[in-house]
Design an enzyme around this catalytic site. Sequence first.
Site, PDB file in Angstrom:
ATOM      1  N   ASP A 108       0.890  -1.043  -0.483  1.00 16.32           N
ATOM      2  CA  ASP A 108       0.296   0.109   0.098  1.00 16.32           C
ATOM      3  C   ASP A 108       0.939   1.150  -0.150  1.00 16.32           C
ATOM      4  O   ASP A 108       1.401   1.757  -0.559  1.00 16.32           O
ATOM      5  CB  ASP A 108      -0.837   0.015   1.500  1.00 16.32           C
ATOM      6  CG  ASP A 108      -1.846   1.216   1.502  1.00 16.32           C
ATOM      7  OD1 ASP A 108      -2.817   0.913   0.651  1.00 16.32           O
ATOM      8  OD2 ASP A 108      -1.763   2.072   2.344  1.00 16.32           O
ATOM      9  N   ARG A 109       0.816   1.937   0.939  1.00 17.11           N
ATOM     10  CA  ARG A 109       1.599   3.544   0.816  1.00 17.11           C
ATOM     11  C   ARG A 109       2.852   3.784   0.681  1.00 17.11           C
ATOM     12  O   ARG A 109       3.841   3.993   0.690  1.00 17.11           O
ATOM     13  CB  ARG A 109       0.792   4.296   2.218  1.00 17.11           C
ATOM     14  CG  ARG A 109      -0.442   4.774   2.473  1.00 17.11           C
ATOM     15  CD  ARG A 109      -1.153   5.439   1.030  1.00 17.11           C
ATOM     16  NE  ARG A 109      -0.745   6.681   1.273  1.00 17.11           N
ATOM     17  CZ  ARG A 109      -0.610   7.011   0.343  1.00 17.11           C
ATOM     18  NH1 ARG A 109      -2.356   6.685  -1.184  1.00 17.11           N
ATOM     19  NH2 ARG A 109      -0.243   8.260  -0.803  1.00 17.11           N
ATOM     20  N   ARG A 112       4.448   2.861  -2.529  1.00 17.44           N
ATOM     21  CA  ARG A 112       4.774   3.591  -2.863  1.00 17.44           C
ATOM     22  C   ARG A 112       5.912   4.844  -2.531  1.00 17.44           C
ATOM     23  O   ARG A 112       6.731   4.565  -3.706  1.00 17.44           O
ATOM     24  CB  ARG A 112       3.837   4.862  -2.928  1.00 17.44           C
ATOM     25  CG  ARG A 112       2.331   4.422  -3.156  1.00 17.44           C
ATOM     26  CD  ARG A 112       0.538   4.785  -3.979  1.00 17.44           C
ATOM     27  NE  ARG A 112      -0.382   3.954  -3.554  1.00 17.44           N
ATOM     28  CZ  ARG A 112      -0.939   3.840  -4.478  1.00 17.44           C
ATOM     29  NH1 ARG A 112       0.370   3.686  -5.735  1.00 17.44           N
ATOM     30  NH2 ARG A 112      -1.311   2.869  -4.886  1.00 17.44           N
ATOM     31  N   HIS A 153     -11.786   7.986   0.376  1.00 14.90           N
ATOM     32  CA  HIS A 153     -10.210   8.032   0.775  1.00 14.90           C
ATOM     33  C   HIS A 153      -9.684   8.326   0.532  1.00 14.90           C
ATOM     34  O   HIS A 153      -8.604   9.571   0.760  1.00 14.90           O
ATOM     35  CB  HIS A 153      -9.641   6.677   2.057  1.00 14.90           C
ATOM     36  CG  HIS A 153      -9.381   5.524   1.516  1.00 14.90           C
ATOM     37  ND1 HIS A 153      -9.754   5.016   1.000  1.00 14.90           N
ATOM     38  CD2 HIS A 153      -7.500   5.295   1.536  1.00 14.90           C
ATOM     39  CE1 HIS A 153      -8.599   4.264   0.623  1.00 14.90           C
ATOM     40  NE2 HIS A 153      -7.559   4.092   0.775  1.00 14.90           N
ATOM     41  N   TRP A 154      -9.355   8.114  -0.998  1.00 14.30           N
ATOM     42  CA  TRP A 154      -7.251   8.996  -2.018  1.00 14.30           C
ATOM     43  C   TRP A 154      -8.568  10.661  -2.348  1.00 14.30           C
ATOM     44  O   TRP A 154      -7.827  10.717  -2.168  1.00 14.30           O
ATOM     45  CB  TRP A 154      -7.613   8.271  -3.154  1.00 14.30           C
ATOM     46  CG  TRP A 154      -6.524   7.196  -2.946  1.00 14.30           C
ATOM     47  CD1 TRP A 154      -6.630   6.843  -2.454  1.00 14.30           C
ATOM     48  CD2 TRP A 154      -6.027   6.839  -4.136  1.00 14.30           C
ATOM     49  NE1 TRP A 154      -6.056   5.192  -2.430  1.00 14.30           N
ATOM     50  CE2 TRP A 154      -5.313   5.931  -4.030  1.00 14.30           C
ATOM     51  CE3 TRP A 154      -5.627   7.429  -5.348  1.00 14.30           C
ATOM     52  CZ2 TRP A 154      -4.276   5.243  -4.944  1.00 14.30           C
ATOM     53  CZ3 TRP A 154      -4.233   7.068  -5.988  1.00 14.30           C
ATOM     54  CH2 TRP A 154      -4.425   5.995  -5.547  1.00 14.30           C
ATOM     55  N   TYR A 213      -1.295  11.924   1.821  1.00 15.63           N
ATOM     56  CA  TYR A 213      -2.191  11.504   0.356  1.00 15.63           C
ATOM     57  C   TYR A 213      -2.262  12.632  -0.640  1.00 15.63           C
ATOM     58  O   TYR A 213      -2.120  13.016  -2.127  1.00 15.63           O
ATOM     59  CB  TYR A 213      -3.414  11.184   1.187  1.00 15.63           C
ATOM     60  CG  TYR A 213      -3.311   9.863   1.269  1.00 15.63           C
ATOM     61  CD1 TYR A 213      -4.571   9.298   0.104  1.00 15.63           C
ATOM     62  CD2 TYR A 213      -3.270   9.458   1.984  1.00 15.63           C
ATOM     63  CE1 TYR A 213      -4.451   7.315   0.695  1.00 15.63           C
ATOM     64  CE2 TYR A 213      -3.198   7.675   2.789  1.00 15.63           C
ATOM     65  CZ  TYR A 213      -4.848   6.651   1.247  1.00 15.63           C
ATOM     66  OH  TYR A 213      -4.203   5.749   2.283  1.00 15.63           O
ATOM     67  N   HIS A 274      -6.845  -6.300  -0.005  1.00 14.28           N
ATOM     68  CA  HIS A 274      -6.508  -5.630   0.411  1.00 14.28           C
ATOM     69  C   HIS A 274      -5.347  -5.989   1.035  1.00 14.28           C
ATOM     70  O   HIS A 274      -4.086  -5.824   0.419  1.00 14.28           O
ATOM     71  CB  HIS A 274      -7.035  -4.233   0.370  1.00 14.28           C
ATOM     72  CG  HIS A 274      -5.927  -3.071   0.845  1.00 14.28           C
ATOM     73  ND1 HIS A 274      -5.825  -2.624  -0.361  1.00 14.28           N
ATOM     74  CD2 HIS A 274      -5.472  -2.595   1.363  1.00 14.28           C
ATOM     75  CE1 HIS A 274      -4.290  -1.944  -0.224  1.00 14.28           C
ATOM     76  NE2 HIS A 274      -4.617  -1.818   0.952  1.00 14.28           N
TER      77      HIS A 274
END
Length: 296
Positions: A108-109, A112, A153-154, A213, A274
Amino acid sequence: MWADFQPLTVQRDGVTLFARQGGPSASGRPPLLLLHGHPQTMAMWHRVAPTLAKTRRVVLMDLRGYGDSDRPPAGEGSAAYAKREMARDAIALMQSLGHERFAVLAHDRGARVAHRLALDHPQAVTRLMLLDIAPTLAMYEGTTEPFARAYWHWFFLIQPAPLPERLIEADPIAYLRDGMGRRGSGFFDKRAWAEYERCMVRPGSAAGVCADYRASAGIDLEHDRADRAAGRRVIPPLRVLWGANGVVGRCFDPLKLWQAAAEHVSGRAVDSGHYIAEEVPEVVLGEAQAFFNDEQ
C-alpha cells in the site's frame, strides 16, 4: 508480537523514525526492509516477519506520520511527506544499520515509498516486492467512478485542511473501522488492531495521514511525470502481487501498468482482498521466500 525484534530509532533532518530489526546479521543474503500501508503500522507484518527473519536480517520501519515515528509539519505542498522524502528516510535507516544494499517488501503506501526508493536509489535496492498497488500516476490518470467510490479516502484526505483532519480527529477509531472494515476485518489480529488504534489516536496522526495523501496527489505526481518524461523506470527486479478480490485488481491491470514502469516485472493475483499480508500470510511468505532467496 516482537519478542525477537530489537526496537531502535534513527534521526533524519530532525525527524525520529521508529524501527525494529531481527534475524541473523550475517546470513549471506541482503537484508530485507518491510514497509507498511495506511492506516497501519509495522504491526501488519506480524504474521510474515518472524518467519522471514529465520534466514536473513529483517528491518521494519514505521513511515513518518504513522506508528511510533514522528509526525513532522507537512510544509508547503505537503513536501515533507513526498515519497521522495520517505524514501530518504528508508535509506537513512538502512545506512545507519550498515546496509548499503537491501531488498524491499512493501504494501500500500509503503509500496509507493518503495517505488520511489527504487527510482531514486537503484544502487541501494537489490529487488522489491510490492503488494496490492499499481503506480500512483497510472491510478490517478485511470480513475473511474467505481474506483473513486471504492477508494473514497484518496479523494477525501486530499481536501484542503483542516476539513478532513477535523473529521478524523472527532473519532479516529471510527475512521479506522470505516476505512479498513469496509474491506474486511475478520482476519485482523487483535494485537495488531490494538496497535492501529493506539497509533491513530496519537496527536498529529490525522494531519500526517492527510499530508501523505496530499503529497501523493501533488508533489509525488510531479516527480512521477518528470520520471516518465525522462524515460526513467524501475531497474531492480520487481515482483507484484494484488488481491483478486480487491479494488486494484478490479479497476486496473496491475501487471501491465508495472510493465510500463519497470524493466523486469513479474506478478499475479492472489486469493485475497487488499490486506494480503494479514489475510493470506502463507502466500506472501511463499512468494517472498522464492523471490528474495533467488538473489545472487
